[in-house]
Motif scaffolding. Structure first.
Motif, PDB file in Angstrom:
ATOM      1  N   ARG A  41       0.814  -1.219   0.000  1.00 11.09           N
ATOM      2  CA  ARG A  41       0.000   0.000   0.000  1.00 11.09           C
ATOM      3  C   ARG A  41       0.852   1.277   0.000  1.00 11.09           C
ATOM      4  NH1 ARG A  41      -3.199  -3.573   2.973  1.00 11.09           N
ATOM      5  NH2 ARG A  41      -2.055  -3.135   4.897  1.00 11.09           N
ATOM      6  N   ARG A  42       2.112   1.155  -0.340  1.00 12.84           N
ATOM      7  CA  ARG A  42       2.993   2.326  -0.359  1.00 12.84           C
ATOM      8  C   ARG A  42       3.151   2.831  -1.790  1.00 12.84           C
ATOM      9  NH1 ARG A  42       6.197   2.709   4.581  1.00 12.84           N
ATOM     10  NH2 ARG A  42       7.400   4.299   3.460  1.00 12.84           N
ATOM     11  N   ASP A  43       3.310   4.154  -1.923  1.00 16.51           N
ATOM     12  CA  ASP A  43       3.499   4.735  -3.242  1.00 16.51           C
ATOM     13  C   ASP A  43       4.917   5.250  -3.448  1.00 16.51           C
ATOM     14  OD1 ASP A  43       3.572   6.914  -1.592  1.00 16.51           O
ATOM     15  OD2 ASP A  43       1.835   7.946  -2.482  1.00 16.51           O
ATOM     16  N   ASP A  44       5.831   4.874  -2.532  1.00 20.80           N
ATOM     17  CA  ASP A  44       7.215   5.343  -2.622  1.00 20.80           C
ATOM     18  C   ASP A  44       8.199   4.206  -2.893  1.00 20.80           C
ATOM     19  OD1 ASP A  44       6.928   4.085  -0.209  1.00 20.80           O
ATOM     20  OD2 ASP A  44       7.768   5.689   1.023  1.00 20.80           O
ATOM     21  N   ILE A  45       7.703   3.066  -3.345  1.00 21.12           N
ATOM     22  CA  ILE A  45       8.543   1.897  -3.581  1.00 21.12           C
ATOM     23  C   ILE A  45       8.967   1.864  -5.056  1.00 21.12           C
ATOM     24  CG2 ILE A  45       8.726  -0.613  -3.443  1.00 21.12           C
ATOM     25  CD1 ILE A  45       8.504   0.831  -0.739  1.00 21.12           C
ATOM     26  N   ALA A  46      10.270   1.864  -5.264  1.00 18.63           N
ATOM     27  CA  ALA A  46      10.809   1.883  -6.628  1.00 18.63           C
ATOM     28  C   ALA A  46      11.116   0.488  -7.146  1.00 18.63           C
ATOM     29  CB  ALA A  46      12.068   2.741  -6.676  1.00 18.63           C
ATOM     30  N   GLY A  47      11.154  -0.497  -6.286  1.00 17.35           N
ATOM     31  CA  GLY A  47      11.465  -1.851  -6.725  1.00 17.35           C
ATOM     32  C   GLY A  47      11.543  -2.810  -5.566  1.00 17.35           C
ATOM     33  N   LEU A  48      11.593  -4.086  -5.901  1.00 19.69           N
ATOM     34  CA  LEU A  48      11.579  -5.151  -4.907  1.00 19.69           C
ATOM     35  C   LEU A  48      12.588  -6.210  -5.333  1.00 19.69           C
ATOM     36  CD1 LEU A  48       9.875  -5.782  -2.336  1.00 19.69           C
ATOM     37  CD2 LEU A  48       8.294  -7.029  -3.823  1.00 19.69           C
ATOM     38  N   VAL A  49      13.455  -6.600  -4.399  1.00 18.66           N
ATOM     39  CA  VAL A  49      14.421  -7.671  -4.649  1.00 18.66           C
ATOM     40  C   VAL A  49      14.144  -8.782  -3.647  1.00 18.66           C
ATOM     41  CG1 VAL A  49      16.843  -8.339  -4.743  1.00 18.66           C
ATOM     42  CG2 VAL A  49      16.159  -6.050  -5.486  1.00 18.66           C
ATOM     43  N   LEU A  50      13.864  -9.966  -4.143  1.00 17.49           N
ATOM     44  CA  LEU A  50      13.575 -11.117  -3.285  1.00 17.49           C
ATOM     45  C   LEU A  50      14.711 -12.122  -3.420  1.00 17.49           C
ATOM     46  CD1 LEU A  50       9.785 -11.557  -4.177  1.00 17.49           C
ATOM     47  CD2 LEU A  50      10.819 -10.090  -2.421  1.00 17.49           C
ATOM     48  N   LEU A  51      15.465 -12.290  -2.346  1.00 14.13           N
ATOM     49  CA  LEU A  51      16.623 -13.179  -2.345  1.00 14.13           C
ATOM     50  C   LEU A  51      16.271 -14.478  -1.627  1.00 14.13           C
ATOM     51  CD1 LEU A  51      19.455 -10.621  -1.442  1.00 14.13           C
ATOM     52  CD2 LEU A  51      18.748 -11.399  -3.700  1.00 14.13           C
ATOM     53  N   ALA A  52      16.397 -15.597  -2.331  1.00  9.29           N
ATOM     54  CA  ALA A  52      16.113 -16.921  -1.779  1.00  9.29           C
ATOM     55  C   ALA A  52      14.769 -16.973  -1.076  1.00  9.29           C
ATOM     56  CB  ALA A  52      17.228 -17.356  -0.829  1.00  9.29           C
ATOM     57  N   PRO A  53      13.685 -16.512  -1.726  1.00 13.26           N
ATOM     58  CA  PRO A  53      12.372 -16.548  -1.059  1.00 13.26           C
ATOM     59  C   PRO A  53      11.921 -17.982  -0.830  1.00 13.26           C
ATOM     60  CG  PRO A  53      12.107 -16.053  -3.389  1.00 13.26           C
ATOM     61  CD  PRO A  53      13.584 -16.028  -3.119  1.00 13.26           C
ATOM     62  N   PRO A  54      11.311 -18.276   0.318  1.00 13.53           N
ATOM     63  CA  PRO A  54      10.743 -19.610   0.527  1.00 13.53           C
ATOM     64  C   PRO A  54       9.644 -19.878  -0.497  1.00 13.53           C
ATOM     65  CG  PRO A  54      10.888 -18.391   2.590  1.00 13.53           C
ATOM     66  CD  PRO A  54      11.164 -17.413   1.501  1.00 13.53           C
ATOM     67  N   ALA A  55       9.420 -21.127  -0.822  1.00 15.36           N
ATOM     68  CA  ALA A  55       8.376 -21.474  -1.784  1.00 15.36           C
ATOM     69  C   ALA A  55       7.003 -21.031  -1.298  1.00 15.36           C
ATOM     70  CB  ALA A  55       8.382 -22.978  -2.043  1.00 15.36           C
ATOM     71  N   SER A  56       6.829 -20.987   0.015  1.00 19.19           N
ATOM     72  CA  SER A  56       5.582 -20.529   0.630  1.00 19.19           C
ATOM     73  C   SER A  56       5.830 -20.435   2.128  1.00 19.19           C
ATOM     74  CB  SER A  56       4.442 -21.510   0.358  1.00 19.19           C
ATOM     75  OG  SER A  56       4.702 -22.755   0.996  1.00 19.19           O
ATOM     76  N   GLY A  57       4.850 -19.867   2.844  1.00 12.94           N
ATOM     77  CA  GLY A  57       4.976 -19.842   4.289  1.00 12.94           C
ATOM     78  C   GLY A  57       5.020 -21.238   4.883  1.00 12.94           C
ATOM     79  N   LYS A  58       4.210 -22.141   4.329  1.00 11.43           N
ATOM     80  CA  LYS A  58       4.219 -23.524   4.815  1.00 11.43           C
ATOM     81  C   LYS A  58       5.571 -24.175   4.581  1.00 11.43           C
ATOM     82  CE  LYS A  58      -0.749 -24.427   4.284  1.00 11.43           C
ATOM     83  NZ  LYS A  58      -1.772 -25.237   3.580  1.00 11.43           N
ATOM     84  N   ALA A  59       6.155 -23.912   3.412  1.00  9.16           N
ATOM     85  CA  ALA A  59       7.471 -24.482   3.119  1.00  9.16           C
ATOM     86  C   ALA A  59       8.517 -23.940   4.086  1.00  9.16           C
ATOM     87  CB  ALA A  59       7.861 -24.166   1.677  1.00  9.16           C
ATOM     88  N   TYR A  60       8.422 -22.659   4.412  1.00 13.98           N
ATOM     89  CA  TYR A  60       9.367 -22.061   5.360  1.00 13.98           C
ATOM     90  C   TYR A  60       9.251 -22.720   6.727  1.00 13.98           C
ATOM     91  CZ  TYR A  60      11.682 -18.530   8.233  1.00 13.98           C
ATOM     92  OH  TYR A  60      12.510 -17.885   9.129  1.00 13.98           O
ATOM     93  N   VAL A  61       8.025 -22.936   7.192  1.00 12.58           N
ATOM     94  CA  VAL A  61       7.823 -23.590   8.486  1.00 12.58           C
ATOM     95  C   VAL A  61       8.385 -25.007   8.455  1.00 12.58           C
ATOM     96  CG1 VAL A  61       6.076 -24.466  10.089  1.00 12.58           C
ATOM     97  CG2 VAL A  61       5.840 -22.173   9.110  1.00 12.58           C
ATOM     98  N   ARG A  62       8.191 -25.719   7.347  1.00 20.33           N
ATOM     99  CA  ARG A  62       8.760 -27.072   7.235  1.00 20.33           C
ATOM    100  C   ARG A  62      10.287 -27.022   7.303  1.00 20.33           C
ATOM    101  NH1 ARG A  62       4.704 -27.820   3.181  1.00 20.33           N
ATOM    102  NH2 ARG A  62       6.252 -27.432   1.547  1.00 20.33           N
ATOM    103  N   GLU A  63      10.879 -26.039   6.658  1.00 22.88           N
ATOM    104  CA  GLU A  63      12.335 -25.919   6.677  1.00 22.88           C
ATOM    105  C   GLU A  63      12.838 -25.627   8.088  1.00 22.88           C
ATOM    106  OE1 GLU A  63      13.102 -22.915   3.816  1.00 22.88           O
ATOM    107  OE2 GLU A  63      12.377 -24.114   2.135  1.00 22.88           O
ATOM    108  N   MET A  64      12.141 -24.755   8.813  1.00 23.43           N
ATOM    109  CA  MET A  64      12.543 -24.456  10.187  1.00 23.43           C
ATOM    110  C   MET A  64      12.375 -25.686  11.078  1.00 23.43           C
ATOM    111  SD  MET A  64      13.726 -21.424  10.109  1.00 23.43           S
ATOM    112  CE  MET A  64      14.274 -21.905   8.456  1.00 23.43           C
ATOM    113  N   THR A  65      11.341 -26.467  10.830  1.00 17.38           N
ATOM    114  CA  THR A  65      11.137 -27.697  11.593  1.00 17.38           C
ATOM    115  C   THR A  65      12.274 -28.678  11.352  1.00 17.38           C
ATOM    116  OG1 THR A  65       8.721 -27.429  11.496  1.00 17.38           O
ATOM    117  CG2 THR A  65       9.572 -29.630  11.979  1.00 17.38           C
TER     118      THR A  65
END
Length: 591
Positions: free
Chosen positions: A115-139
């Motif tokens: 909801r911000r209008d001051d964002i010029a770009g987004l860089v996603l480094l090694a994003p988890p496949a999903s929140g569920k996948a992230y929880v599985r990895e932490m487990t």
């Protein structure tokens, strides 16, 4: 570099003149320890290209106030990214912000910018496949590290959640993280330029990056080369320079050519205040700049003494399992101040000016003395040094070199005097950790991309028997080289002599070891079986920590150590005693 305090957290600002700034939303827990140096170097490269960069800690994490197991963590972490963007704009005058998210940060960043209008770009480094996948990895990580730890007979405080390498994630946090995904929950980038650097491009992530709302989006996918070796261990890891260069180039290409539209005013560095402590981030010069956090008792209470905490391996100054932060704040309740620092080349600090031996360079003593100089200039005298593993090595030799040190705490020291056998040991260990990371990472790759011949060789080399054989051989080499020195033949025993010199100078030394740790062999190597000759040296105390590992992951081990630290360091009227506590020379205290 400029240290900041805002929104009950601590940040590090790399200043530059560009009109577009960068906020880095990092990882959590163990992954934060592995990646903090990587993200610091990335921030350096981006700032050198002209964009100011702000790194910060999520609420309750790292140097921030609070507990990462408190309620409402996920919402607070998302909000903190936006707050960091606002602080960056306030401090520098930039009008646009690029957000870089790594691991957990990559999962949260799209929510923070939607909801911000001051964002010029987004860089996603090694994003988890999903929140569920992230929880599985932490487990899985929790089962690999925490489940293998020795259990305490006395039990531990009940916790509703999961502990991952000593970092706690509550059941509520795990549930909220598990609800995040691409694109079902996370919003689309709404036409933002997006760089996704990943080794595992999933269909859900590709669909999200293509903008499920149907708006055109400039999305680029790139390969995260060396991800497994970056995340294997904070000390054994390897920094992927190619990823740093790729991200810095992308940010430069999307940050425009403008300049800050208003001057930056020096508003000082406010303190991070809690009921029991006050903390201030500091940068100690001259170059290389050393970053650290000064922790004092709250309310201007009289300070009994000051502890200087040194890095354990390449673990940043927050400490393994956030142990250094917790220790500093617990000591503050006992009237003790502390400064936790990153030595040059580690964590947030600058790289040293010259090529150095990794972790065990003797020139680290000068850096420690530089930190002691800073403490003295700020009215904090009577310094004690404390460190785990390589931090114990640096503390030992800094105490020898600087007569202002009057107390020393060495925790699980694996080396008192560096030689080629220790270099070989570290090389073998780092190779093993890197190979293990390659094997674990390959499990997530498609079947056709795996290299079975490499894994077969790995299993052969790293079998339990092979590793035991190598370990015994390395220990034998260390002992042989230690005894082969001319000084050993002359009965000089240099390490023992150095320890006696410290005792003669009046330095009080506490050597704490975990039950069954390899540091016990190192003590035997230099001081005889069971460290028997330590018992003849005044001012030496020993402490055996039961049910603890080398890095003091279990919370009960850290609390037991801090209780002893408070007594060892905080008593200004202590007198020389023989080895053992309360003058008992028979054996180390056991907790």
């Amino acid at each position: 570099m400029k240290p900041l305090v805002f929104n009950d957290t601590i940040g590090w600002l790399k200043e530059a003149d560009g009109d577009c700034g960068v906020v880095i939303a990092g990882a959590h827990g163990f992954e934060d320890l592995c990646s903090r140096r990587f993200l610091t170097l990335l921030a350096d490269h981006i700032a050198q290209s002209g964009s100011p960069v702000l790194q910060f800690d999520y609420p309750g994490c790292g140097d921030a106030a609070g507990d990462h197991a408190a309620p409402g963590r996920v919402a607070a972490w998302v909000d903190s990214i936006g707050t960091a963007a606002d602080e960056l704009k306030r401090q520098t005058g930039v009008t646009q912000v690029i957000v870089i998210g790594f691991r957990l940060g990559a999962l949260l960043a799209p929510l923070a910018v939607e909801r911000r209008d001051d964002i010029a770009g987004l860089v996603l480094l090694a994003p988890p496949a999903s929140g569920k996948a992230y929880v599985r990895e932490m487990t899985a990580l929790s089962r690999m590290i925490d489940a293998a730890l020795p259990s305490s007979e006395t039990g531990t405080e009940p916790f509703d959640g999961r502990t991952v390498a000593g970092f706690r994630l509550s059941t509520e946090t795990l549930s909220n993280l598990g609800a995040l995904g691409w694109p079902e929950v996370a919003p689309g980038p709404s036409g933002l330029p997006v760089l996704v650097v990943t080794s595992l491009q999933t269909p859900a992530l590709s669909k999200w990056a293509g903008d499920s709302a149907g708006l055109p989006a400039s999305v680029v996918f790139d390969e995260f080369e060396g991800y497994g070796r970056l995340m294997c261990d904070p000390t054994a890891n390897r920094i992927p320079a190619s990823v740093i260069e790729r991200c810095a180039d992308w940010v430069r290409d999307h940050s425009g050519e403008g300049h800050s539209v208003k001057p930056v005013l020096d508003i000082g560095v406010p303190a991070l205040r809690a009921s029991d402590y006050e903390e201030e981030p500091v940068v100690i010069g001259p170059t290389p700049n050393i970053c650290g956090v000064l922790c004092r008792p709250a309310g201007g209470r009289k300070i009994k003494d000051t502890v200087l905490f040194l890095n354990s391996g390449a673990v940043p100054h927050v400490g393994w399992a956030r142990g250094t932060v917790e220790s500093a704040r617990m000591l503050a309740t006992e009237g003790l101040a502390s400064l936790r620092i990153d030595l040059p080349g580690l964590g947030q600090s600058d790289a040293p000016r010259e090529e150095r031996l990794f972790l065990y360079d003797a020139r680290g003593s000068a850096d420690v003395s530089c930190a002691i100089d800073w403490l003295e200039r700020n009215g904090l005298v009577g310094v004690s040094l404390a460190g785990i593993c390589s931090g114990a090595f640096q503390a030992f030799h800094a105490a020898r070199a600087d007569k202002r040190v009057h107390r020393l705490v060495m925790i699980n020291p694996l080396c008192f005097s560096w030689n080629s056998s220790y270099a070989l040991d570290m090389t073998v260990w780092k190779a093993y950790e890197a190979a293990k990371a390659d094997r674990e990472f390959s499990k997530a790759e498609p079947q056709e991309t795996r290299r079975p011949e490499y894994l077969s060789a790995f299993k052969m080399v790293t079998s339990k028997n092979s590793r035991l054989f190598v370990r015994r051989g390395l220990e034998a080499i260390k002992t042989t080289l230690a005894n082969a020195r001319p000084s050993a033949f002359l009965h000089a025993r240099p390490v023992e002599r150095w320890m006696r010199d410290l005792a003669d100078r009046g330095v009080h030394v506490l050597i704490a070891t975990s039950e069954g740790d390899l540091s016990l062999k190192e003590i035997d190597r230099h001081f005889g079986p069971d460290g028997e000759r330590l018992r003849t040296i005044p001012n030496i105390g020993r402490l055996l920590l039961r049910h603890a590992d080398h890095t003091l992951t279990p919370v009960h081990a850290r609390h037991a150590l801090v209780a002893r630290l408070a007594g060892h360091i905080g008593d200004p009227d202590s007198r020389p005693v023989r080895s053992g506590w309360n003058g008992d020379p028979a054996a180390p205290a056991v907790v």
